[in-house]
Every structure is written in C-alpha cells, then in structure tokens.
Write a protein that holds these residues in place. Structure first.
Motif, PDB file in Angstrom:
ATOM      1  N   VAL A 146      -6.097   4.540  -2.333  1.00  0.00           N
ATOM      2  CA  VAL A 146      -5.495   3.296  -2.787  1.00  0.00           C
ATOM      3  C   VAL A 146      -6.201   2.144  -2.095  1.00  0.00           C
ATOM      4  CG1 VAL A 146      -3.380   1.929  -2.781  1.00  0.00           C
ATOM      5  CG2 VAL A 146      -3.285   4.390  -3.243  1.00  0.00           C
ATOM      6  N   GLN A 147      -6.655   1.177  -2.867  1.00  0.00           N
ATOM      7  CA  GLN A 147      -7.413   0.060  -2.317  1.00  0.00           C
ATOM      8  C   GLN A 147      -6.775  -1.262  -2.702  1.00  0.00           C
ATOM      9  OE1 GLN A 147      -9.767   0.661  -0.179  1.00  0.00           O
ATOM     10  NE2 GLN A 147      -9.941  -1.513   0.203  1.00  0.00           N
ATOM     11  N   LEU A 148      -6.239  -1.959  -1.703  1.00  0.00           N
ATOM     12  CA  LEU A 148      -5.661  -3.273  -1.928  1.00  0.00           C
ATOM     13  C   LEU A 148      -6.324  -4.350  -1.072  1.00  0.00           C
ATOM     14  CD1 LEU A 148      -1.846  -2.480  -2.105  1.00  0.00           C
ATOM     15  CD2 LEU A 148      -3.399  -2.982  -3.979  1.00  0.00           C
ATOM     16  N   ALA A 149      -6.992  -3.941  -0.033  1.00  0.00           N
ATOM     17  CA  ALA A 149      -7.617  -4.905   0.874  1.00  0.00           C
ATOM     18  C   ALA A 149      -9.132  -4.796   0.782  1.00  0.00           C
ATOM     19  CB  ALA A 149      -7.152  -4.652   2.306  1.00  0.00           C
ATOM     20  N   ARG A 150      -9.799  -5.741   1.401  1.00  0.00           N
ATOM     21  CA  ARG A 150     -11.257  -5.769   1.358  1.00  0.00           C
ATOM     22  C   ARG A 150     -11.841  -4.581   2.097  1.00  0.00           C
ATOM     23  NH1 ARG A 150     -15.991  -6.569   1.946  1.00  0.00           N
ATOM     24  NH2 ARG A 150     -17.451  -8.232   2.060  1.00  0.00           N
ATOM     25  N   ALA A 155      -5.685   1.526 -12.102  1.00  0.00           N
ATOM     26  CA  ALA A 155      -4.550   0.932 -11.410  1.00  0.00           C
ATOM     27  C   ALA A 155      -3.276   1.683 -11.776  1.00  0.00           C
ATOM     28  CB  ALA A 155      -4.419  -0.547 -11.787  1.00  0.00           C
ATOM     29  N   VAL A 156      -2.315   1.644 -10.870  1.00  0.00           N
ATOM     30  CA  VAL A 156      -1.009   2.247 -11.122  1.00  0.00           C
ATOM     31  C   VAL A 156       0.036   1.144 -11.092  1.00  0.00           C
ATOM     32  CG1 VAL A 156      -0.583   2.834  -8.689  1.00  0.00           C
ATOM     33  CG2 VAL A 156       0.525   4.162 -10.477  1.00  0.00           C
ATOM     34  N   ASP A 157       1.007   1.258 -11.970  1.00  0.00           N
ATOM     35  CA  ASP A 157       2.109   0.309 -12.008  1.00  0.00           C
ATOM     36  C   ASP A 157       3.305   0.994 -12.666  1.00  0.00           C
ATOM     37  OD1 ASP A 157       1.461   0.301 -14.724  1.00  0.00           O
ATOM     38  OD2 ASP A 157       0.792  -1.772 -14.757  1.00  0.00           O
ATOM     39  N   ALA A 158       4.398   0.275 -12.836  1.00  0.00           N
ATOM     40  CA  ALA A 158       5.604   0.854 -13.417  1.00  0.00           C
ATOM     41  C   ALA A 158       5.348   1.385 -14.826  1.00  0.00           C
ATOM     42  CB  ALA A 158       6.728  -0.183 -13.435  1.00  0.00           C
ATOM     43  N   ALA A 159       4.551   0.670 -15.612  1.00  0.00           N
ATOM     44  CA  ALA A 159       4.281   1.103 -16.988  1.00  0.00           C
ATOM     45  C   ALA A 159       3.469   2.400 -17.015  1.00  0.00           C
ATOM     46  CB  ALA A 159       3.551   0.006 -17.762  1.00  0.00           C
ATOM     47  N   SER A 160       2.498   2.549 -16.105  1.00  0.00           N
ATOM     48  CA  SER A 160       1.717   3.797 -16.090  1.00  0.00           C
ATOM     49  C   SER A 160       2.582   4.961 -15.620  1.00  0.00           C
ATOM     50  CB  SER A 160       0.452   3.648 -15.233  1.00  0.00           C
ATOM     51  OG  SER A 160       0.763   3.430 -13.878  1.00  0.00           O
ATOM     52  N   HIS A 212       0.841  -1.204   0.000  1.00  0.00           N
ATOM     53  CA  HIS A 212       0.000   0.000   0.000  1.00  0.00           C
ATOM     54  C   HIS A 212       0.874   1.252   0.000  1.00  0.00           C
ATOM     55  CE1 HIS A 212      -3.062   2.852   1.578  1.00  0.00           C
ATOM     56  NE2 HIS A 212      -3.894   2.092   0.898  1.00  0.00           N
ATOM     57  N   GLN A 213       1.896   1.274   0.840  1.00  0.00           N
ATOM     58  CA  GLN A 213       2.807   2.416   0.891  1.00  0.00           C
ATOM     59  C   GLN A 213       3.532   2.603  -0.444  1.00  0.00           C
ATOM     60  OE1 GLN A 213       3.355   4.743   3.207  1.00  0.00           O
ATOM     61  NE2 GLN A 213       1.780   3.900   4.528  1.00  0.00           N
ATOM     62  N   ARG A 214       4.009   1.507  -1.004  1.00  0.00           N
ATOM     63  CA  ARG A 214       4.723   1.543  -2.281  1.00  0.00           C
ATOM     64  C   ARG A 214       3.825   2.107  -3.388  1.00  0.00           C
ATOM     65  NH1 ARG A 214       6.051  -3.575  -1.999  1.00  0.00           N
ATOM     66  NH2 ARG A 214       4.498  -4.228  -3.486  1.00  0.00           N
ATOM     67  N   LEU A 215       2.567   1.691  -3.382  1.00  0.00           N
ATOM     68  CA  LEU A 215       1.629   2.134  -4.405  1.00  0.00           C
ATOM     69  C   LEU A 215       1.336   3.631  -4.276  1.00  0.00           C
ATOM     70  CD1 LEU A 215       0.087   0.797  -6.725  1.00  0.00           C
ATOM     71  CD2 LEU A 215      -1.855   0.606  -5.191  1.00  0.00           C
ATOM     72  N   ILE A 225       3.356   5.930  -3.145  1.00  0.00           N
ATOM     73  CA  ILE A 225       4.534   6.648  -3.629  1.00  0.00           C
ATOM     74  C   ILE A 225       4.581   6.633  -5.155  1.00  0.00           C
ATOM     75  CG2 ILE A 225       7.068   6.683  -3.640  1.00  0.00           C
ATOM     76  CD1 ILE A 225       5.660   7.585  -0.985  1.00  0.00           C
ATOM     77  N   CYS A 226       4.286   5.486  -5.765  1.00  0.00           N
ATOM     78  CA  CYS A 226       4.265   5.387  -7.235  1.00  0.00           C
ATOM     79  C   CYS A 226       3.198   6.316  -7.812  1.00  0.00           C
ATOM     80  CB  CYS A 226       4.024   3.943  -7.659  1.00  0.00           C
ATOM     81  SG  CYS A 226       4.085   3.690  -9.454  1.00  0.00           S
ATOM     82  N   LEU A 227       2.021   6.355  -7.180  1.00  0.00           N
ATOM     83  CA  LEU A 227       0.946   7.239  -7.633  1.00  0.00           C
ATOM     84  C   LEU A 227       1.360   8.697  -7.512  1.00  0.00           C
ATOM     85  CD1 LEU A 227      -1.961   7.726  -8.577  1.00  0.00           C
ATOM     86  CD2 LEU A 227      -2.680   7.477  -6.188  1.00  0.00           C
ATOM     87  N   ALA A 228       1.928   9.084  -6.370  1.00  0.00           N
ATOM     88  CA  ALA A 228       2.366  10.469  -6.177  1.00  0.00           C
ATOM     89  C   ALA A 228       3.443  10.843  -7.201  1.00  0.00           C
ATOM     90  CB  ALA A 228       2.883  10.668  -4.760  1.00  0.00           C
ATOM     91  N   ASP A 229       4.379   9.936  -7.459  1.00  0.00           N
ATOM     92  CA  ASP A 229       5.415  10.202  -8.464  1.00  0.00           C
ATOM     93  C   ASP A 229       4.804  10.371  -9.850  1.00  0.00           C
ATOM     94  OD1 ASP A 229       7.403  10.135  -6.550  1.00  0.00           O
ATOM     95  OD2 ASP A 229       8.048   8.086  -7.021  1.00  0.00           O
ATOM     96  N   SER A 230       3.779   9.582 -10.156  1.00  0.00           N
ATOM     97  CA  SER A 230       3.093   9.706 -11.453  1.00  0.00           C
ATOM     98  C   SER A 230       2.389  11.056 -11.567  1.00  0.00           C
ATOM     99  CB  SER A 230       2.078   8.569 -11.625  1.00  0.00           C
ATOM    100  OG  SER A 230       2.713   7.323 -11.630  1.00  0.00           O
ATOM    101  N   ILE A 231       1.751  11.489 -10.490  1.00  0.00           N
ATOM    102  CA  ILE A 231       1.058  12.788 -10.483  1.00  0.00           C
ATOM    103  C   ILE A 231       2.056  13.923 -10.684  1.00  0.00           C
ATOM    104  CG2 ILE A 231      -0.240  14.396  -9.020  1.00  0.00           C
ATOM    105  CD1 ILE A 231      -1.591  11.859  -7.770  1.00  0.00           C
ATOM    106  N   ARG A 232       3.226  13.811 -10.065  1.00  0.00           N
ATOM    107  CA  ARG A 232       4.253  14.859 -10.189  1.00  0.00           C
ATOM    108  C   ARG A 232       4.698  15.081 -11.640  1.00  0.00           C
ATOM    109  NH1 ARG A 232       6.111  12.346  -5.365  1.00  0.00           N
ATOM    110  NH2 ARG A 232       5.730  13.779  -3.628  1.00  0.00           N
ATOM    111  N   CYS A 233       4.512  14.107 -12.490  1.00  0.00           N
ATOM    112  CA  CYS A 233       4.911  14.232 -13.901  1.00  0.00           C
ATOM    113  C   CYS A 233       4.043  15.216 -14.658  1.00  0.00           C
ATOM    114  CB  CYS A 233       4.834  12.857 -14.592  1.00  0.00           C
ATOM    115  SG  CYS A 233       6.011  11.652 -13.971  1.00  0.00           S
ATOM    116  N   ASP A 234       2.848  15.497 -14.151  1.00  0.00           N
ATOM    117  CA  ASP A 234       1.854  16.308 -14.853  1.00  0.00           C
ATOM    118  C   ASP A 234       1.766  17.690 -14.214  1.00  0.00           C
ATOM    119  OD1 ASP A 234      -0.504  17.412 -15.970  1.00  0.00           O
ATOM    120  OD2 ASP A 234      -1.404  15.418 -16.183  1.00  0.00           O
ATOM    121  N   SER A 235       2.165  18.721 -14.943  1.00  0.00           N
ATOM    122  CA  SER A 235       2.181  20.084 -14.387  1.00  0.00           C
ATOM    123  C   SER A 235       0.787  20.662 -14.162  1.00  0.00           C
ATOM    124  CB  SER A 235       2.998  21.010 -15.304  1.00  0.00           C
ATOM    125  OG  SER A 235       2.377  21.106 -16.569  1.00  0.00           O
TER     126      SER A 235
END
Length: 187
Positions: free
Chosen positions: A68-72, A122-127, A17-20, A22-32
C-alpha cells in the motif's frame, strides 16, 4: 524510516494506511481463489534480507505481496522492491487509495504510475462492494485518457474502471504496453 516515524507521530504508517490495508484484505477475502490474506505479520526472505509486505496472499498457488502506497517513496525504491520480489518468485502489486490520492505528491504519484506499468490500482468502498457482490477481487484501475479542448489543446484526465485478477496480476510490462496502446487509440 525516521521521516516516516516523525510524519506519523512515532509510527511507520498512518491511520489511512492501516485502514487501506484492512479494506484490501477484506476485498481479497471475498475471492476464494486467494488464500487468507496476512496483514503485517509475515516476513519473506528476499535475497540477503527480509521484507514484510502490507498484505500477503496466494492466488491459485502464486504468492503475492500487496504494498500500500500513500506517501512519497523514491522511484528507485519502488523499482528495487519490485525487482527483489520478482527475483524471489513473488508477484508484487502496488495499491493506493482512490480517495486519498492527494496524499501522494506529484513526484510520488508519477513514480507509482511508472512503477505500476502506467496504470494505478486503488482500493475503495466501491471496489470492496464489487468484490463482495461478485466473489472476485476487484480493484479500481486509474489510467490516463487524452482529451481535446477547443481549440485543439490536448490534456489528460484520469479514467477509472473496476478490474479483476486478470489485470491486477498482469506483469507490469504487459500492463504498461496495453496502457500505451489504449492511450494511443484514444488519442
């Protein structure tokens, strides 16, 4: 909360969950067009209570909470949270991981699917890479696609595509209607 704390050894969220987030925040930072994302720091007053979204940012002035939703999580909780953010004038985007879908049990996955308007983000390395390459936030959209197997058995499989802010921030009713139309056309 007690079940979550027990599940993640005293913490409310696991490492995935924490990793996801951070990946999402990094993806958002790409967009001004987005403000600097805030991860786990900002409480937002909603009705009589407060919420602390996993990631919070604004898009061209529109406040957005990313959860972010990974659990029930029960469907009632998903829909109540969505309605509360909407009433506060904040867009809510549910996000999961394209690589950790197995963490969502069948019911939780269906609930997220329904709460997300029939299409899961979903967010992942490719997105992240697409976001970085284009300087526009991209997430992976998962939607159901009907398939025909001889002799005429119909089954569903997941279709995956990259989408930008025009889909990510689409109201869930519109997203659901478009998803239904695409499914009917494919069928």
């Amino acid at each position: 909360r007690d079940v979550g704390a027990d599940q993640f050894r005293g913490l409310q969220e696991g490492e995935a969950h924490q990793r996801l987030k951070i990946c999402l925040a990094d993806s958002i930072r790409c967009d001004s067009d987005f403000s600097e994302p805030v991860v786990d720091e900002r409480y937002i007053k909603i009705g009589d209570g407060h919420r602390k979204p996993d990631v919070f940012a604004t898009y061209k002035g529109l406040p957005i909470a990313f959860e972010v939703q990974l659990a029930r999580m029960p469907l009632a909780t998903l829909t109540q949270r969505t309605a509360a953010y909407r009433a506060a004038g904040i867009a809510l985007v549910w996000v999961t991981s394209a690589h950790e879908l197995s963490l969502l049990n069948n019911q939780a996955f269906r609930d997220l699917y329904l709460a997300s308007g029939g299409r899961i983000l979903a967010v992942d390395a490719a997105s992240y890479e697409r976001s970085e390459d284009t300087s526009v936030l991209h997430l992976r959209e998962l939607s159901l696609e009907p398939c025909l197997q001889h002799p005429f058995a119909i089954y569903n499989r997941w279709r995956s595509r990259m989408v930008g802010p025009h889909v990510i921030l689409m109201p869930e009713g519109q997203r659901h209607a478009e998803g239904q139309r695409a499914y009917a056309v494919a069928l």
